[in-house]
Design a protein around this motif. Structure first.
Motif, PDB file in Angstrom:
ATOM      1  N   GLU A  48     -23.978 -95.047 -15.470  1.00 60.81           N
ATOM      2  CA  GLU A  48     -23.881 -96.500 -15.570  1.00 60.81           C
ATOM      3  C   GLU A  48     -25.289 -97.095 -15.604  1.00 60.81           C
ATOM      4  N   LEU A 108     -23.904 -99.461 -20.550  1.00 57.42           N
ATOM      5  CA  LEU A 108     -22.681 -99.056 -19.863  1.00 57.42           C
ATOM      6  C   LEU A 108     -22.659 -99.668 -18.465  1.00 57.42           C
ATOM      7  N   ARG A 109     -21.679-100.528 -18.214  1.00 60.92           N
ATOM      8  CA  ARG A 109     -21.546-101.177 -16.899  1.00 60.92           C
ATOM      9  C   ARG A 109     -20.543-100.443 -16.009  1.00 60.92           C
ATOM     10  N   HIS A 110     -19.559 -99.801 -16.625  1.00 59.42           N
ATOM     11  CA  HIS A 110     -18.601 -98.993 -15.869  1.00 59.42           C
ATOM     12  C   HIS A 110     -18.126 -97.867 -16.765  1.00 59.42           C
ATOM     13  N   ARG A 111     -18.055 -96.651 -16.217  1.00 61.39           N
ATOM     14  CA  ARG A 111     -17.685 -95.476 -17.001  1.00 61.39           C
ATOM     15  C   ARG A 111     -16.222 -95.470 -17.415  1.00 61.39           C
TER      16      ARG A 111
END
Length: 166
Positions: free
Chosen positions: A104, A135-138
């Motif tokens: 992230e 990418l803020r959350h996978r």
């Protein structure tokens, strides 16, 4: 996030329909991993999973309780118990994997034709073709779902029977 996805499928008709389309596509999984079995969504399966979360982690009790009057330390203590029980259920009955493998906060490139059910675009969403972002959350996806067979309460909607001590 897994619980969020679970409840989104359970209560958001559009998300459930997208999940259903994904489930019924002729080749819903990448060919590189043929051993993965995608979970089958059904109301009974959703209720069974919620029942298991209630049984081990008292999940429904926790989210139904108005916690605004309790101190943060009290909520934190209860949350640890709920977390441990719910985690036990998820690990016993689901194989949960990240959708994206990058860390992230890292830059990512989305190629044209990416799966919008797996990637949610936020921020200044504009343009087409290759998209660049951070990418803020996978994300999470269930690749295996192994629930026990629901027999005695099938279709009843009972998540946890009332308990009466005599």
């Amino acid at each position: 996030m897994a619980l969020s996805a679970f409840f989104r499928i359970l209560f958001d008709g559009r998300h459930a329909a997208a999940w259903s389309r994904f489930q019924s596509s002729p080749d819903p999984l990448p060919a590189a991993n043929p051993a993965v079995s995608v979970p089958q969504a059904s109301p009974d399966a959703a209720l069974l999973l919620l029942s298991l979360l209630q049984g081990e982690g008292r999940f429904v009790d926790f989210v139904q309780q108005d916690i605004s009057a309790f101190a943060d330390a009290e909520v934190g203590g209860v949350a640890r118990v709920v977390h441990a029980g719910c985690r036990k259920v998820l690990r016993a009955h689901l194989q949960i994997e990240p959708i994206r493998t990058e860390p992230e906060g890292q830059p990512v490139t989305l190629e044209p034709g990416f799966d919008p059910s797996k990637v949610k675009l936020t921020g200044n969403v504009a343009g087409q073709g290759r998209l660049q972002g951070v990418l803020r959350h996978r994300g999470w996806q269930a690749s295996v779902l192994q629930l026990p067979t629901l027999v005695d309460r099938a279709g009843s909607g009972v998540l946890c029977p009332a308990e009466v001590e005599l």
